[in-house]
Design a protein around this motif. Structure first.
Motif, PDB file in Angstrom:
ATOM      1  N   TYR A   1       8.424  36.843   7.455  1.00 36.09           N
ATOM      2  CA  TYR A   1       8.685  37.403   6.130  1.00 36.09           C
ATOM      3  C   TYR A   1       7.388  37.974   5.559  1.00 36.09           C
ATOM      4  O   TYR A   1       6.290  37.534   5.908  1.00 36.09           O
ATOM      5  CB  TYR A   1       9.223  36.324   5.176  1.00 36.09           C
ATOM      6  CG  TYR A   1      10.536  35.741   5.623  1.00 36.09           C
ATOM      7  CD1 TYR A   1      11.741  36.221   5.113  1.00 36.09           C
ATOM      8  CD2 TYR A   1      10.579  34.719   6.564  1.00 36.09           C
ATOM      9  CE1 TYR A   1      12.954  35.688   5.523  1.00 36.09           C
ATOM     10  CE2 TYR A   1      11.792  34.181   6.990  1.00 36.09           C
ATOM     11  CZ  TYR A   1      12.976  34.669   6.458  1.00 36.09           C
ATOM     12  OH  TYR A   1      14.170  34.145   6.881  1.00 36.09           O
ATOM     13  N   SER A   2       7.550  38.954   4.680  1.00 31.99           N
ATOM     14  CA  SER A   2       6.389  39.539   4.013  1.00 31.99           C
ATOM     15  C   SER A   2       6.513  39.355   2.508  1.00 31.99           C
ATOM     16  O   SER A   2       7.621  39.309   1.963  1.00 31.99           O
ATOM     17  CB  SER A   2       6.248  41.027   4.349  1.00 31.99           C
ATOM     18  OG  SER A   2       7.335  41.769   3.812  1.00 31.99           O
ATOM     19  N   ILE A   3       5.362  39.244   1.867  1.00 27.35           N
ATOM     20  CA  ILE A   3       5.281  39.178   0.406  1.00 27.35           C
ATOM     21  C   ILE A   3       4.229  40.196  -0.007  1.00 27.35           C
ATOM     22  O   ILE A   3       3.076  40.112   0.426  1.00 27.35           O
ATOM     23  CB  ILE A   3       4.893  37.776  -0.087  1.00 27.35           C
ATOM     24  CG1 ILE A   3       5.740  36.689   0.584  1.00 27.35           C
ATOM     25  CG2 ILE A   3       5.022  37.702  -1.610  1.00 27.35           C
ATOM     26  CD1 ILE A   3       5.256  35.281   0.304  1.00 27.35           C
TER      27      ILE A   3
ATOM     28  N   SER B   1      -4.733  43.172   1.797  1.00 26.16           N
ATOM     29  CA  SER B   1      -4.010  43.718   2.954  1.00 26.16           C
ATOM     30  C   SER B   1      -2.929  44.723   2.568  1.00 26.16           C
ATOM     31  O   SER B   1      -2.350  45.377   3.436  1.00 26.16           O
ATOM     32  CB  SER B   1      -3.377  42.585   3.774  1.00 26.16           C
ATOM     33  OG  SER B   1      -4.375  41.782   4.353  1.00 26.16           O
ATOM     34  N   GLY B   2      -2.647  44.836   1.282  1.00 32.92           N
ATOM     35  CA  GLY B   2      -1.658  45.797   0.816  1.00 32.92           C
ATOM     36  C   GLY B   2      -2.292  47.146   0.541  1.00 32.92           C
ATOM     37  O   GLY B   2      -3.321  47.514   1.116  1.00 32.92           O
TER      38      GLY B   2
ATOM     39  N   LEU C   1      -0.951  41.539   0.414  1.00 29.12           N
ATOM     40  CA  LEU C   1       0.205  41.572   1.307  1.00 29.12           C
ATOM     41  C   LEU C   1       0.080  40.431   2.307  1.00 29.12           C
ATOM     42  O   LEU C   1      -0.897  40.359   3.058  1.00 29.12           O
ATOM     43  CB  LEU C   1       0.298  42.913   2.041  1.00 29.12           C
ATOM     44  CG  LEU C   1       1.327  43.006   3.174  1.00 29.12           C
ATOM     45  CD1 LEU C   1       2.742  42.843   2.642  1.00 29.12           C
ATOM     46  CD2 LEU C   1       1.183  44.335   3.912  1.00 29.12           C
ATOM     47  N   LEU C   2       1.073  39.548   2.309  1.00 27.53           N
ATOM     48  CA  LEU C   2       1.128  38.441   3.262  1.00 27.53           C
ATOM     49  C   LEU C   2       2.268  38.677   4.237  1.00 27.53           C
ATOM     50  O   LEU C   2       3.368  39.074   3.841  1.00 27.53           O
ATOM     51  CB  LEU C   2       1.391  37.111   2.538  1.00 27.53           C
ATOM     52  CG  LEU C   2       0.232  36.366   1.880  1.00 27.53           C
ATOM     53  CD1 LEU C   2       0.762  35.132   1.173  1.00 27.53           C
ATOM     54  CD2 LEU C   2      -0.807  35.968   2.898  1.00 27.53           C
ATOM     55  N   THR C   3       2.042  38.389   5.500  1.00 24.51           N
ATOM     56  CA  THR C   3       3.109  38.352   6.490  1.00 24.51           C
ATOM     57  C   THR C   3       3.006  37.001   7.184  1.00 24.51           C
ATOM     58  O   THR C   3       1.954  36.675   7.755  1.00 24.51           O
ATOM     59  CB  THR C   3       2.984  39.500   7.516  1.00 24.51           C
ATOM     60  OG1 THR C   3       3.036  40.752   6.817  1.00 24.51           O
ATOM     61  CG2 THR C   3       4.123  39.447   8.514  1.00 24.51           C
TER      62      THR C   3
ATOM     63  N   THR D   1      12.282  40.523   4.503  1.00 25.36           N
ATOM     64  CA  THR D   1      12.489  39.933   5.816  1.00 25.36           C
ATOM     65  C   THR D   1      11.995  40.909   6.872  1.00 25.36           C
ATOM     66  O   THR D   1      12.462  42.037   6.942  1.00 25.36           O
ATOM     67  CB  THR D   1      13.981  39.630   6.046  1.00 25.36           C
ATOM     68  OG1 THR D   1      14.446  38.762   5.002  1.00 25.36           O
ATOM     69  CG2 THR D   1      14.209  38.962   7.392  1.00 25.36           C
ATOM     70  N   VAL D   2      11.049  40.460   7.689  1.00 19.39           N
ATOM     71  CA  VAL D   2      10.518  41.300   8.762  1.00 19.39           C
ATOM     72  C   VAL D   2      11.355  41.115  10.029  1.00 19.39           C
ATOM     73  O   VAL D   2      11.757  42.070  10.680  1.00 19.39           O
ATOM     74  CB  VAL D   2       9.043  40.970   9.038  1.00 19.39           C
ATOM     75  CG1 VAL D   2       8.515  41.796  10.214  1.00 19.39           C
ATOM     76  CG2 VAL D   2       8.199  41.209   7.793  1.00 19.39           C
ATOM     77  N   SER D   3      11.647  39.864  10.379  1.00 23.29           N
ATOM     78  CA  SER D   3      12.496  39.566  11.532  1.00 23.29           C
ATOM     79  C   SER D   3      13.123  38.192  11.339  1.00 23.29           C
ATOM     80  O   SER D   3      12.609  37.352  10.601  1.00 23.29           O
ATOM     81  CB  SER D   3      11.686  39.598  12.834  1.00 23.29           C
ATOM     82  OG  SER D   3      10.713  38.572  12.852  1.00 23.29           O
ATOM     83  N   GLY D   4      14.251  37.975  12.005  1.00 21.65           N
ATOM     84  CA  GLY D   4      14.938  36.694  11.909  1.00 21.65           C
ATOM     85  C   GLY D   4      16.223  36.748  11.121  1.00 21.65           C
ATOM     86  O   GLY D   4      17.092  35.900  11.273  1.00 21.65           O
TER      87      GLY D   4
END
Length: 203
Positions: free
Chosen positions: A73-75, A115-116, A122-124, A154-157
């Motif tokens: 997941y990313s924030i 990171s954004g 930006l967190l992943t 949601t990035v994956s899952g």
């Protein structure tokens, strides 16, 4: 031959309904707020092991959340109208299970500064289901205030980010008893397939 087609139609309808339902739960979750002088402060982290020397009294907003399925997941901070000299510089601190502003390194699992886009955070991260997480959305510097917007994604899952405490009915973002509109649209197809299959079986 017709019985095979009915069974195949039923399987496709059920599979489509499951796919749409699953995809519907992976929608981005946007949030917004403002860091103000009345917000709580903490000596924000610099890393997982050290505290910041410039954010010793950083204001923050805390977001409790959990996810419906394990995945990545990313924030992301989308905007921040900071009033300090750095303008829009944000800082993210992600905690698992509990957050204590008096012990800002305890339960800390990830941090991010820039990171954004530009100075935005930006967190992943790989997150687990049935686990309570907390995001501290903070200013990078002390005494830096302003309105902000952000997004959980949601990035994956295929899981859904759910804001609020774990296992609390009625929490905003929690999938409720009402099916998604797209899922409802497929239910007549599934029911029709089941009816055809039953009729052919009796015949």
């Amino acid at each position: 031959m017709f019985r095979f087609q009915s069974s195949r139609f039923l399987k496709l309808a059920v599979a489509a309904a499951a796919f749409v339902s699953h995809a519907a739960f992976a929608a981005p979750v946007d949030f917004s707020g403002a860091l103000t002088a009345s917000d709580p402060t903490f000596n924000r982290p610099l890393s997982l092991a050290t505290l910041s020397s410039v954010g010793t009294s950083a204001v923050y907003d805390l977001y409790g959340f959990h996810v419906s399925a394990a995945g990545v997941y990313s924030i992301e901070a989308l905007s921040f109208g900071g009033t300090g000299g750095a303008g829009s510089d944000t800082f993210f601190a992600l905690y698992r299970s509990a957050f204590n502003p008096a012990a800002p390194l305890s339960n800390l699992v990830q941090v991010d500064d820039d990171s954004g886009v530009g100075p935005l955070s930006l967190l992943t991260s790989t997150l687990q289901a049935d686990t309570q997480y907390y995001l501290a959305f903070a200013s990078y510097y002390s005494n830096d205030y302003g309105a902000y917007t952000g997004r959980f994604n949601t990035v994956s899952g295929g899981g859904q980010v759910i804001l609020g405490a774990l296992d609390v009915p009625g929490t905003p973002g929690t999938p409720g008893d009402v099916p998604e509109p797209a899922t409802l649209a497929l239910l007549p197809l599934a029911l029709a397939g089941m009816t055809l299959a039953r009729r052919r079986k009796r015949a």
